[in-house]
Design a protein around this motif. Structure first.
Motif, PDB file in Angstrom:
ATOM      1  N   GLY A 165     -24.754 -66.960  50.072  1.00 18.10           N
ATOM      2  CA  GLY A 165     -23.723 -66.289  49.283  1.00 18.10           C
ATOM      3  C   GLY A 165     -22.422 -67.050  49.262  1.00 18.10           C
ATOM      4  N   TYR A 166     -21.781 -67.156  50.415  1.00 18.04           N
ATOM      5  CA  TYR A 166     -20.566 -67.944  50.610  1.00 18.04           C
ATOM      6  C   TYR A 166     -20.635 -68.588  51.992  1.00 18.04           C
ATOM      7  N   GLU A 167     -19.973 -69.723  52.126  1.00 17.86           N
ATOM      8  CA  GLU A 167     -19.894 -70.347  53.448  1.00 17.86           C
ATOM      9  C   GLU A 167     -18.791 -69.681  54.263  1.00 17.86           C
ATOM     10  N   PHE A 168     -19.144 -69.225  55.458  1.00 18.19           N
ATOM     11  CA  PHE A 168     -18.139 -68.692  56.380  1.00 18.19           C
ATOM     12  C   PHE A 168     -17.450 -69.872  57.056  1.00 18.19           C
ATOM     13  N   ARG A 169     -16.127 -69.963  56.922  1.00 19.72           N
ATOM     14  CA  ARG A 169     -15.369 -71.096  57.464  1.00 19.72           C
ATOM     15  C   ARG A 169     -14.852 -70.743  58.851  1.00 19.72           C
ATOM     16  N   TYR A 170     -15.418 -71.411  59.874  1.00 19.96           N
ATOM     17  CA  TYR A 170     -15.093 -71.066  61.254  1.00 19.96           C
ATOM     18  C   TYR A 170     -13.693 -71.509  61.667  1.00 19.96           C
ATOM     19  N   GLY A 171     -13.112 -72.473  60.969  1.00 16.68           N
ATOM     20  CA  GLY A 171     -11.760 -72.871  61.321  1.00 16.68           C
ATOM     21  C   GLY A 171     -10.746 -71.772  61.073  1.00 16.68           C
ATOM     22  N   SER A 172     -10.979 -70.959  60.015  1.00 15.70           N
ATOM     23  CA  SER A 172     -10.034 -69.903  59.656  1.00 15.70           C
ATOM     24  C   SER A 172     -10.675 -68.525  59.625  1.00 15.70           C
ATOM     25  N   ASN A 173     -11.979 -68.439  59.936  1.00 19.29           N
ATOM     26  CA  ASN A 173     -12.714 -67.163  59.968  1.00 19.29           C
ATOM     27  C   ASN A 173     -12.629 -66.421  58.628  1.00 19.29           C
ATOM     28  N   PRO A 180     -18.834 -70.093  45.510  1.00 21.77           N
ATOM     29  CA  PRO A 180     -20.074 -69.418  45.924  1.00 21.77           C
ATOM     30  C   PRO A 180     -21.209 -70.418  46.108  1.00 21.77           C
ATOM     31  N   LEU A 181     -22.130 -70.085  47.002  1.00 23.52           N
ATOM     32  CA  LEU A 181     -23.301 -70.923  47.240  1.00 23.52           C
ATOM     33  C   LEU A 181     -24.420 -70.532  46.285  1.00 23.52           C
ATOM     34  N   GLN A 182     -25.278 -71.503  45.978  1.00 26.84           N
ATOM     35  CA  GLN A 182     -26.419 -71.211  45.109  1.00 26.84           C
ATOM     36  C   GLN A 182     -27.431 -70.307  45.802  1.00 26.84           C
ATOM     37  N   GLU A 183     -27.583 -70.475  47.109  1.00 25.43           N
ATOM     38  CA  GLU A 183     -28.593 -69.718  47.846  1.00 25.43           C
ATOM     39  C   GLU A 183     -28.025 -68.355  48.235  1.00 25.43           C
ATOM     40  N   LYS A 184     -28.628 -67.288  47.715  1.00 20.33           N
ATOM     41  CA  LYS A 184     -28.172 -65.933  47.983  1.00 20.33           C
ATOM     42  C   LYS A 184     -28.958 -65.326  49.146  1.00 20.33           C
ATOM     43  N   ILE A 185     -28.545 -64.121  49.555  1.00 20.12           N
ATOM     44  CA  ILE A 185     -29.213 -63.441  50.666  1.00 20.12           C
ATOM     45  C   ILE A 185     -30.674 -63.191  50.309  1.00 20.12           C
ATOM     46  N   PRO A 186     -31.631 -63.623  51.152  1.00 15.48           N
ATOM     47  CA  PRO A 186     -33.060 -63.470  50.843  1.00 15.48           C
ATOM     48  C   PRO A 186     -33.461 -62.008  50.640  1.00 15.48           C
ATOM     49  N   LYS A 187     -34.481 -61.816  49.792  1.00 12.07           N
ATOM     50  CA  LYS A 187     -34.929 -60.468  49.416  1.00 12.07           C
ATOM     51  C   LYS A 187     -35.495 -59.690  50.589  1.00 12.07           C
ATOM     52  N   VAL A 207     -22.653 -59.371  50.304  1.00  3.74           N
ATOM     53  CA  VAL A 207     -22.752 -60.571  49.467  1.00  3.74           C
ATOM     54  C   VAL A 207     -22.723 -61.863  50.267  1.00  3.74           C
ATOM     55  N   GLN A 208     -22.496 -61.766  51.573  1.00  5.70           N
ATOM     56  CA  GLN A 208     -22.413 -62.985  52.391  1.00  5.70           C
ATOM     57  C   GLN A 208     -23.211 -62.792  53.667  1.00  5.70           C
ATOM     58  N   LEU A 209     -23.942 -63.845  54.042  1.00  3.14           N
ATOM     59  CA  LEU A 209     -24.752 -63.824  55.267  1.00  3.14           C
ATOM     60  C   LEU A 209     -24.563 -65.139  56.002  1.00  3.14           C
ATOM     61  N   THR A 210     -24.285 -65.043  57.294  1.00  5.02           N
ATOM     62  CA  THR A 210     -24.259 -66.217  58.170  1.00  5.02           C
ATOM     63  C   THR A 210     -25.344 -66.050  59.224  1.00  5.02           C
ATOM     64  N   PHE A 316     -23.804 -59.983  58.315  1.00  3.32           N
ATOM     65  CA  PHE A 316     -23.628 -59.652  56.897  1.00  3.32           C
ATOM     66  C   PHE A 316     -22.203 -59.153  56.656  1.00  3.32           C
ATOM     67  N   ARG A 317     -21.615 -59.622  55.532  1.00  3.09           N
ATOM     68  CA  ARG A 317     -20.241 -59.240  55.205  1.00  3.09           C
ATOM     69  C   ARG A 317     -20.120 -58.892  53.728  1.00  3.09           C
ATOM     70  N   TRP A 318     -19.156 -58.026  53.450  1.00  4.61           N
ATOM     71  CA  TRP A 318     -18.726 -57.733  52.092  1.00  4.61           C
ATOM     72  C   TRP A 318     -17.394 -58.439  51.875  1.00  4.61           C
ATOM     73  N   THR A 319     -17.187 -59.059  50.737  1.00  5.26           N
ATOM     74  CA  THR A 319     -15.922 -59.754  50.472  1.00  5.26           C
ATOM     75  C   THR A 319     -14.998 -58.876  49.644  1.00  5.26           C
ATOM     76  N   ARG A 320     -13.705 -59.213  49.678  1.00  4.71           N
ATOM     77  CA  ARG A 320     -12.695 -58.476  48.932  1.00  4.71           C
ATOM     78  C   ARG A 320     -11.541 -59.410  48.604  1.00  4.71           C
TER      79      ARG A 320
END
Length: 594
Positions: A165-173, A180-187, A207-210, A316-320
């Motif tokens: 979904g999106y890359e989680f950036r560990y430098g800034s959390n 957005p990433l091409q690869e979405k959360i698997p079904k 919409v986001q999974l790490t 799993f996270r929801w973005t806003r």
């Protein structure tokens, strides 16, 4: 016979160190309790390895109680009687090999063993819910097959990571919503949302999974996911091994929580916004017990341990968008205030945890590759240390300032477990050198245990005057009378150093970050400092292709010093100035306890 004499000499030397540095009294005559002088939690020695040792060396006694204090390189065994302790001593002292490197175990007798069972006084964070057995064993196997990361290069030293979904950036959390990433959360994850509804959580679809893959011994520093980019709920599904997760509140509360395999963890309210959570990098976890004390059930952290296995977590996270409007302001990135002259100890500790301790855990390996040779002024100071002296290196980093001298005892202390591992590798071949984990504000070392101390590039990481003074008062406490210390800090004035770039100009206030309501400017590297309290970027570069693993920037807190500021701090700590000088962008002081 010659080997026996060498081993006995080493054993006595270990016992002398324990007495000098920790005040532990060792005995030659048998007693029910023994101390394993050179293995403990800091060296990765745990209950499983003890049981293997007892079997391999045929120690036919009832299983002793194993006690390992946090961060220490020694541990204790409590036998039922002195005769059994003697059997272990005869079988293992100077003979047993405790790891794959062939480290020899040294054992001696002690009278007292510390009680390491810890009563946890606080309940779990509000809004933290864990649903055990959320998946069946068969479902867990399906998820493990789907998310078991293989052969993925990563910028993170402590684990393998994959994002959807999106890359989680560990430098800034946080995440960059514009990328957005091409690869979405698997079904396969659809069954999770349906099952959550069954438990009364109608949350919709994130919409986001790490995905984090942890091997035994790996962990993640304490953190809170940034408030403004994410919604009010975060989910974490655990697969594989159980693990103890540490929860820390800015008021000082600490709560360990057992996260079982196949469980679903739901973080909302305080757990989402007002607490930090992390996993210590270790091979084992303490056993958590619930006991009835004063007619009340309380959680107890016991000295018993359980081996960790491979673990995979799905977060799993929801973005806003827009600023966060939560009621929890301490860790909120949407609250901005100027830096006050004095800030609370809780806020200061939080700044250092996020922008010093957590950063160095993440960058330890890369940082070490940039630190090769001891600083010449340290070498000069150390070469004048008389034979037979005890020297402490407080905040030793990777141990580069430990010299190859066999006529003095050198003890390197470091808070970062990652840097401590680097230090052990560099100092392993130096006779008379040892590494321990310590915090400069709470060392655990006995008074007046050192003849000389070096503290290089450490004090400038403390975020208040009171904490900087506390660090120097610690140095005063540890020094013997007439003992000397070399202390260095970054100078605000860099005009006489090679740090400044001829092609870069400072960008005033180009970016600011708010930590616990404190407004901190981000420094432009290789330019003159414009502020005294600031965040300095560290770019952690990956070997992976740029599209797979972009560079990660971590921000380290610094208080840069004016001329004479370090001198006055030493005087306030009752340390007499021997000499002070400016050297390559650093203010340096050699001081003495009188």
């Amino acid at each position: 016979m010659e080997d026996d004499r060498k081993h006995e000499k080493k054993r006595k030397r270990f016992a002398a160190r324990l007495n000098t540095l920790k005040g532990i009294v060792c005995y030659e005559d048998p007693r029910p309790n023994v101390i394993l002088c050179n293995v403990g939690q800091a060296t990765g020695f745990d209950k499983q390895k003890l049981m293997k040792l007892l079997t391999e060396y045929k120690v036919n006694t009832p299983l002793p109680k194993f006690v390992a204090e946090k961060g220490e390189s020694y541990s204790y065994l409590m036998f039922d009687k002195a005769e059994n302790a003697s059997l272990f001593y005869e079988a293992c002292n100077g003979k047993a090999q405790v790891d794959e490197n062939g480290t020899t175990l040294y054992v001696t007798f002690v009278e007292n063993v510390p009680d390491t069972d810890i009563i946890c006084k606080h309940p779990n964070p509000k809004g933290l819910h864990i649903i055990p057995d959320f998946l069946t064993e068969d479902e867990e196997k399906l998820f493990l097959n789907t998310f078991n990361i293989q052969h993925v290069e990563t910028t993170l030293k402590n684990r393998q990571v994959k994002h959807y979904g999106y890359e989680f950036r560990y430098g800034s959390n946080d995440v960059d919503l514009s990328c957005p990433l091409q690869e979405k959360i698997p079904k396969i994850c659809k069954l999770l949302w349906r099952r959550l509804q069954h438990y009364g959580y109608d949350l919709g679809v994130p919409v986001q999974l790490t995905v984090n893959k942890y091997l035994p011994g790996q962990g993640i520093p304490s953190h809170v996911d940034k408030h403004s980019p994410f919604g009010e709920t975060i989910l974490a599904l655990s697969l594989g091994s159980n693990v103890v997760m540490d929860w820390k509140h800015h008021t000082g509360k600490y709560v360990p929580v057992m996260v079982e395999a196949r469980s679903m963890m739901i973080m909302q309210d305080e757990a989402r916004y007002d607490w930090q959570h992390g996993i210590q990098p270790r091979m084992w976890d303490p056993v958590l017990d619930v006991r009835l004390i004063d007619n009340e059930k309380v959680k107890v952290i016991t000295s018993d341990t359980v081996q960790r296995e491979m673990r995979i977590s799905l977060t799993f996270r929801w973005t806003r968008c827009g600023p966060c409007k939560c009621e929890y302001k301490m860790l909120c990135d949407s609250i901005e205030r100027n830096i006050p002259e004095t800030i609370s100890n809780d806020v200061a500790s939080n700044i250092e945890d996020i922008h010093v301790h957590q950063v160095y855990e993440q960058i330890a390996g890369h940082f070490s590759t940039t630190r090769h040779k001891p600083w010449p002024k340290v070498v000069d100071f150390m070469q004048h240390v008389p034979a037979g002296s005890i020297v402490l290196d407080l905040g030793c980093g990777n141990g580069k300032n430990i010299l190859n001298r066999t006529d003095i005892l050198q003890v390197a202390g470091e808070r970062s477990s990652g840097l401590l591992e680097e230090c052990k590798g560099l100092t392993a071949r130096i006779s008379g050198a040892d590494c321990i984990r310590l915090d400069l504000l709470n060392t655990g070392l006995k008074d007046e245990c050192a003849d000389f101390i070096i503290c290089v590039a450490v004090v400038h990481h403390f975020s208040t005057q009171a904490r900087r003074l506390h660090s120097l008062q610690t140095i005063h406490r540890l020094l013997r009378t007439n003992g000397q210390a070399l202390i260095t800090v970054w100078a605000k004035d860099q005009t006489k150093s090679s740090y400044l770039s001829r092609t870069r100009a400072p960008l005033l206030d180009r970016h600011k970050l708010t930590v616990g309501g404190i407004h901190l400017p981000v420094h432009e590297n290789r330019t003159q400092f414009q502020h005294k309290d600031l965040l300095v970027p560290w770019n952690l570069r990956s070997k992976a292709p740029p599209l797979q693993q972009p560079d990660t920037t971590f921000l380290r807190y610094y208080h840069v010093f004016d001329e004479g500021e370090l001198d006055q701090l030493c005087r306030d700590a009752r340390l007499a100035i021997v000499r002070s000088f400016y050297e390559e962008g650093n203010w340096c002081v050699v001081c003495m306890k009188v």
